[in-house]
Design a protein around this motif. Structure first.
Motif, mmCIF file in Angstrom:
data_model
loop_
_atom_site.group_PDB
_atom_site.id
_atom_site.type_symbol
_atom_site.label_atom_id
_atom_site.label_comp_id
_atom_site.label_asym_id
_atom_site.label_seq_id
_atom_site.Cartn_x
_atom_site.Cartn_y
_atom_site.Cartn_z
ATOM 1 N N ARG A 258 0.829 -1.209 0.000
ATOM 2 C CA ARG A 258 0.000 0.000 0.000
ATOM 3 C C ARG A 258 0.859 1.252 0.000
ATOM 4 O O ARG A 258 0.572 2.221 -0.711
ATOM 5 N N LYS A 259 1.935 1.229 0.789
ATOM 6 C CA LYS A 259 2.828 2.380 0.842
ATOM 7 C C LYS A 259 3.476 2.619 -0.525
ATOM 8 O O LYS A 259 3.592 3.762 -0.976
ATOM 9 N N ALA A 260 3.902 1.527 -1.157
ATOM 10 C CA ALA A 260 4.514 1.670 -2.476
ATOM 11 C C ALA A 260 3.503 2.197 -3.484
ATOM 12 O O ALA A 260 3.816 3.014 -4.350
ATOM 13 N N THR A 261 2.258 1.716 -3.365
ATOM 14 C CA THR A 261 1.198 2.175 -4.264
ATOM 15 C C THR A 261 0.923 3.661 -4.064
ATOM 16 O O THR A 261 0.758 4.416 -5.031
ATOM 17 N N GLU A 262 0.875 4.093 -2.801
ATOM 18 C CA GLU A 262 0.642 5.519 -2.526
ATOM 19 C C GLU A 262 1.747 6.378 -3.124
ATOM 20 O O GLU A 262 1.484 7.443 -3.694
ATOM 21 N N GLU A 263 2.986 5.891 -2.990
ATOM 22 C CA GLU A 263 4.112 6.643 -3.545
ATOM 23 C C GLU A 263 4.003 6.714 -5.071
ATOM 24 O O GLU A 263 4.257 7.761 -5.683
ATOM 25 N N GLN A 264 3.610 5.589 -5.683
ATOM 26 C CA GLN A 264 3.479 5.572 -7.137
ATOM 27 C C GLN A 264 2.332 6.473 -7.591
ATOM 28 O O GLN A 264 2.433 7.180 -8.601
ATOM 29 N N MET A 265 1.231 6.454 -6.845
ATOM 30 C CA MET A 265 0.096 7.301 -7.194
ATOM 31 C C MET A 265 0.466 8.777 -7.077
ATOM 32 O O MET A 265 0.042 9.603 -7.892
ATOM 33 N N GLN A 266 1.261 9.092 -6.058
ATOM 34 C CA GLN A 266 1.722 10.472 -5.927
ATOM 35 C C GLN A 266 2.563 10.873 -7.136
ATOM 36 O O GLN A 266 2.458 11.991 -7.640
ATOM 37 N N ARG A 267 3.404 9.929 -7.599
ATOM 38 C CA ARG A 267 4.229 10.225 -8.767
ATOM 39 C C ARG A 267 3.363 10.391 -10.012
ATOM 40 O O ARG A 267 3.576 11.311 -10.810
ATOM 41 N N LEU A 268 2.384 9.499 -10.189
ATOM 42 C CA LEU A 268 1.530 9.591 -11.370
ATOM 43 C C LEU A 268 0.689 10.866 -11.371
ATOM 44 O O LEU A 268 0.290 11.346 -12.423
ATOM 45 N N HIS A 270 1.795 13.685 -10.589
ATOM 46 C CA HIS A 270 2.648 14.837 -10.887
ATOM 47 C C HIS A 270 3.589 14.626 -12.058
ATOM 48 O O HIS A 270 4.273 15.572 -12.465
ATOM 49 N N TYR A 271 3.644 13.410 -12.600
ATOM 50 C CA TYR A 271 4.564 13.139 -13.703
ATOM 51 C C TYR A 271 3.827 12.487 -14.867
ATOM 52 O O TYR A 271 2.903 11.697 -14.670
ATOM 53 N N ASP A 272 4.255 12.846 -16.073
ATOM 54 C CA ASP A 272 3.694 12.261 -17.287
ATOM 55 C C ASP A 272 4.164 10.813 -17.404
ATOM 56 O O ASP A 272 5.374 10.565 -17.447
ATOM 57 N N PRO A 273 3.264 9.843 -17.463
ATOM 58 C CA PRO A 273 3.689 8.438 -17.468
ATOM 59 C C PRO A 273 4.439 8.032 -18.724
ATOM 60 O O PRO A 273 5.211 7.082 -18.692
ATOM 61 N N LEU A 274 4.231 8.742 -19.842
ATOM 62 C CA LEU A 274 4.911 8.356 -21.085
ATOM 63 C C LEU A 274 6.362 8.829 -21.095
ATOM 64 O O LEU A 274 7.279 8.054 -21.371
ATOM 65 N N THR A 275 6.585 10.093 -20.775
ATOM 66 C CA THR A 275 7.931 10.662 -20.874
ATOM 67 C C THR A 275 8.658 10.740 -19.534
ATOM 68 O O THR A 275 9.860 10.978 -19.501
ATOM 69 N N ASP A 324 4.487 7.473 -29.784
ATOM 70 C CA ASP A 324 4.839 7.469 -28.363
ATOM 71 C C ASP A 324 6.348 7.370 -28.177
ATOM 72 O O ASP A 324 6.931 8.047 -27.311
ATOM 73 N N LEU A 325 6.999 6.507 -28.960
ATOM 74 C CA LEU A 325 8.444 6.379 -28.858
ATOM 75 C C LEU A 325 9.134 7.694 -29.231
ATOM 76 O O LEU A 325 10.124 8.099 -28.604
ATOM 77 N N LEU A 326 8.608 8.370 -30.240
ATOM 78 C CA LEU A 326 9.160 9.666 -30.628
ATOM 79 C C LEU A 326 9.047 10.668 -29.488
ATOM 80 O O LEU A 326 9.995 11.399 -29.184
ATOM 81 N N LEU A 327 7.882 10.713 -28.833
ATOM 82 C CA LEU A 327 7.698 11.651 -27.724
ATOM 83 C C LEU A 327 8.673 11.365 -26.589
ATOM 84 O O LEU A 327 9.208 12.294 -25.958
ATOM 85 N N ARG A 328 8.930 10.095 -26.302
ATOM 86 C CA ARG A 328 9.892 9.761 -25.248
ATOM 87 C C ARG A 328 11.296 10.243 -25.625
ATOM 88 O O ARG A 328 12.033 10.760 -24.786
ATOM 89 N N GLN A 329 11.662 10.054 -26.896
ATOM 90 C CA GLN A 329 12.988 10.492 -27.324
ATOM 91 C C GLN A 329 13.090 12.020 -27.359
ATOM 92 O O GLN A 329 14.145 12.596 -27.064
ATOM 93 N N VAL A 330 11.993 12.686 -27.726
ATOM 94 C CA VAL A 330 11.975 14.155 -27.672
ATOM 95 C C VAL A 330 12.220 14.613 -26.237
ATOM 96 O O VAL A 330 13.011 15.538 -25.990
ATOM 97 N N ALA A 331 11.562 13.975 -25.285
ATOM 98 C CA ALA A 331 11.735 14.348 -23.881
ATOM 99 C C ALA A 331 13.179 14.158 -23.442
ATOM 100 O O ALA A 331 13.737 14.983 -22.702
ATOM 101 N N VAL A 343 13.780 23.243 -15.663
ATOM 102 C CA VAL A 343 12.714 22.251 -15.539
ATOM 103 C C VAL A 343 11.979 22.134 -16.862
ATOM 104 O O VAL A 343 11.466 23.126 -17.398
ATOM 105 N N ALA A 344 11.926 20.916 -17.406
ATOM 106 C CA ALA A 344 11.161 20.637 -18.620
ATOM 107 C C ALA A 344 9.954 19.792 -18.252
ATOM 108 O O ALA A 344 10.004 18.984 -17.318
ATOM 109 N N ALA A 345 8.854 19.982 -18.979
ATOM 110 C CA ALA A 345 7.631 19.244 -18.689
ATOM 111 C C ALA A 345 6.860 19.008 -19.975
ATOM 112 O O ALA A 345 7.032 19.722 -20.968
ATOM 113 N N ARG A 346 6.014 17.984 -19.942
ATOM 114 C CA ARG A 346 5.069 17.746 -21.040
ATOM 115 C C ARG A 346 3.688 18.132 -20.533
ATOM 116 O O ARG A 346 3.203 17.576 -19.547
#
Length: 449
Positions: A258-268, A270-275, A324-331, A343-346
């Protein structure tokens, strides 16, 4: 015939444990004649299953008959096998509820045989219906993020007010790897993370002072292999005749997943899952924070809008996997072209932003932002290898400066967005620094934070 009555100490122990559980404690007896009875069972069974608690003391059939027909045979068979091998029993199974519904139970008990052939199971059962429904739902999900909370077997334990363990249930070993003998007469200091010990002892002291059960404390406990697991505990005091706390009875649940899930949810959140770049929400929080500091220190901040040119035709021609692969490489190229402090962001499909803090003069911020913008433009103009598919793309970049072009985040974003559209309309693949006299911040619609 009903089995022998429980003695007072056993009743007190089961009642104390009952208060800690979201389910019920039970003692089930099977006489030499094969007859089942419940000398003790938590009162919640009356509400859940519509059975008479007192009647169960002489006939356990009504409660056993509530086991789902598809599960009853193997539940009873495994129960008898646990008695045959004198092994602890743990099982998850369905029950028919009062009113026609169903629920899932997780049950754990230990078994002993009396000299007359009577078999006695003592244990507890908890409602895991919500967890089972969550697991079923998540198995069907096609979302990128897939996580669920696994409820591990609970550890039942007792300890003295000085923190020395006097009992741990057998699943202590399953949960933490240590033999039971390594815990008895040993202090929790040997297992609980040093940073968490003060809170644990304060928790014990609170229960000792109030004489009331409490729960919800979370702490880390060391596994035998050296890593730490997260546990949460509910604890109930055991009082002597004078009302003094002599020991505590507790139930600890592993909440590491549960703790790991909460940490992952917090990351998701605030962060773009693709890039894996910050998303719109996090980026603008960071921007607001940086602008506040820059305003206080009299410094400059540059904001850059980076929009890919003709991205949609790439998706149409090569498919979304290549896109999607292109967007990851652009990032990756974007992150490689900026400073560690930038700081860069999508923030949308093919839209990126870059913040460049903090400069001491307008000239410095304009020159540096233009240079970084050109570096990004050149990097993205180089061919991309997307799983063997060569892709070429360009970008249009708009740059705005704080506080020269705007006094706050929304205004700065409008200005950078306007400059980016000027780059688009001028033929793409170029960098444009906002000029209020030429562009006008309000001339182009802004999509906002």
């Amino acid at each position: 015939m009903p089995g022998p009555q429980l003695d007072l100490d056993n009743i007190q122990t089961l009642e104390a444990l009952q208060g800690l559980l979201p389910g019920f404690v039970y003692q089930l007896r099977r006489g030499p004649d094969g007859h089942f009875a419940y000398p003790y069972v938590g009162e919640v069974v009356e509400r859940w299953f519509g059975v008479n608690r007192e009647a169960l003391k002489s006939d356990g059939g009504p409660l056993l008959d509530c086991i789902h027909p598809d599960d009853r045979e193997w539940v009873m068979r495994s129960t008898m096998e646990s008695a045959e091998h004198a092994e602890p029993w743990s099982m998850e199974f369905r029950m028919r509820c009062h009113g026609g519904g169903e629920m899932w139970l997780s049950a754990y008990d230990t078994v002993r045989r009396l000299h007359d052939g009577t078999i006695v199971w003592t244990g507890f059962a908890t409602d895991i219906t919500e967890r089972k429904e969550l697991e079923a739902s998540l198995r069907q999900s096609e979302a990128k993020f897939r996580a669920f909370v696994e409820t591990a077997s609970d550890v039942i334990y007792s300890l003295r007010p000085d923190g020395v363990l006097t009992y741990v249930s057998p699943n202590w070993t399953e949960n933490l790897g240590y033999p039971v003998s390594a815990a008895i007469e040993h202090s929790i200091d040997e297992y609980v993370a040093p940073e968490d010990l003060p809170a644990c002892y304060a928790f014990l002291d609170h229960i000792a002072r109030t004489g009331q059960k409490a729960g919800g404390i979370e702490y880390r406990i060391r596994h035998q292999d050296g890593h730490y697991r997260w546990h949460t505990s509910n604890l109930s005091p055991v009082l002597d005749a004078e009302g003094r706390v002599t020991e505590f009875l507790g139930i600890a649940r592993d909440i590491t997943e549960r703790k790991a899930t909460e940490e992952q949810m917090q990351r998701l959140a605030h962060y773009d899952p693709l890039t894996e770049l910050p998303n719109r929400t996090l980026f603008y929080q960071i921007l607001d924070h940086e602008l506040t500091g820059a305003r206080r220190e009299g410094q400059q901040v540059a904001l850059m809008f980076v929009d890919l040119d003709e991205f949609k035709p790439i998706n149409d021609r090569h498919g979304h996997a290549v896109g999607d692969l292109l967007l990851r490489q652009v990032a990756q190229r974007l992150a490689g072209a900026i400073r560690e402090s930038d700081v860069a962001a999508r923030i949308a499909g093919d839209e990126f932003v870059v913040m460049l803090p903090r400069f001491h003069s307008v000239e410095e911020s304009r020159a540096h932002a233009a240079a970084i913008g050109e570096k990004i433009r050149a990097a993205l103009a180089q061919p991309f290898d997307c799983d063997g598919v060569e892709v070429r793309i360009s970008c249009s970049i708009g740059i705005a400066l704080f506080p020269l072009d705007a006094a706050d985040g929304p205004g700065l974003s409008r200005a950078a967005d306007a400059a980016m559209y000027v780059a688009k309309n001028a033929g793409r693949n170029q960098v444009v620094v906002f000029d209020r006299a030429v562009h006008g911040a309000g001339a182009i619609g802004y999509r906002g934070y």
